[in-house]
Design a protein around this motif. Structure first.
Motif, PDB file in Angstrom:
ATOM      1  N   ASN A  21       0.820  -1.224  -0.064  1.00  0.00           N
ATOM      2  CA  ASN A  21      -0.026   0.047  -0.043  1.00  0.00           C
ATOM      3  C   ASN A  21       0.737   1.226   0.007  1.00  0.00           C
ATOM      4  O   ASN A  21       2.050   1.226   0.501  1.00  0.00           O
ATOM      5  CB  ASN A  21      -0.828  -0.209   1.238  1.00  0.00           C
ATOM      6  N   VAL A  22       0.329   2.402  -0.485  1.00  0.00           N
ATOM      7  CA  VAL A  22       1.065   3.546  -0.739  1.00  0.00           C
ATOM      8  C   VAL A  22       0.799   4.492   0.303  1.00  0.00           C
ATOM      9  O   VAL A  22       1.497   5.494   0.653  1.00  0.00           O
ATOM     10  CB  VAL A  22       0.890   4.448  -2.117  1.00  0.00           C
ATOM     11  N   GLU A  23      -0.053   4.136   1.407  1.00  0.00           N
ATOM     12  CA  GLU A  23      -0.479   4.903   2.802  1.00  0.00           C
ATOM     13  C   GLU A  23       0.715   4.730   3.540  1.00  0.00           C
ATOM     14  O   GLU A  23       1.334   3.693   3.855  1.00  0.00           O
ATOM     15  CB  GLU A  23      -1.675   4.429   3.116  1.00  0.00           C
ATOM     16  N   PRO A  24       1.072   5.848   4.340  1.00  0.00           N
ATOM     17  CA  PRO A  24       1.864   5.548   5.418  1.00  0.00           C
ATOM     18  C   PRO A  24       1.586   4.536   6.421  1.00  0.00           C
ATOM     19  O   PRO A  24       0.400   4.422   6.745  1.00  0.00           O
ATOM     20  CB  PRO A  24       2.123   6.870   6.046  1.00  0.00           C
ATOM     21  N   PHE A  25       2.757   3.980   7.091  1.00  0.00           N
ATOM     22  CA  PHE A  25       2.200   2.975   8.116  1.00  0.00           C
ATOM     23  C   PHE A  25       1.790   3.699   9.551  1.00  0.00           C
ATOM     24  O   PHE A  25       2.368   4.591   9.984  1.00  0.00           O
ATOM     25  CB  PHE A  25       3.391   2.154   8.609  1.00  0.00           C
ATOM     26  N   VAL A  26       0.811   3.286   9.975  1.00  0.00           N
ATOM     27  CA  VAL A  26       0.195   3.859  11.317  1.00  0.00           C
ATOM     28  C   VAL A  26       0.078   2.824  12.397  1.00  0.00           C
ATOM     29  O   VAL A  26      -0.414   1.933  12.150  1.00  0.00           O
ATOM     30  CB  VAL A  26      -1.151   4.311  11.211  1.00  0.00           C
TER      31      VAL A  26
END
Length: 63
Positions: A21-26
């Motif tokens: 995924n291109v979303e940042p890791f939370v």
């Protein structure tokens, strides 16, 4: 033929780079465990029993 093999090799080796995924890791929030306030604490029981046994031994040897 060499170009086809090279493109296939590059595509197979580069596939894992595009996975995910291109979303940042939370990171998940840590779970806080609250200890109950009050209650019985039996940490004082063992030393009290030890003192009672020593006192009984001293009293038995006073004869």
């Amino acid at each position: 033929m060499k170009l086809t093999a090279t493109v296939a090799a590059i595509a197979l080796l580069a596939a894992p780079a595009f996975a995910g995924n291109v979303e940042p890791f939370v990171a998940p929030e840590p779970v806080a465990v609250d200890e109950p306030v009050g209650g019985s604490n039996a940490a004082w029981l063992v030393p009290l029993i030890g003192i009672a046994i020593i006192g009984a031994a001293v009293a038995a040897n006073q004869d």
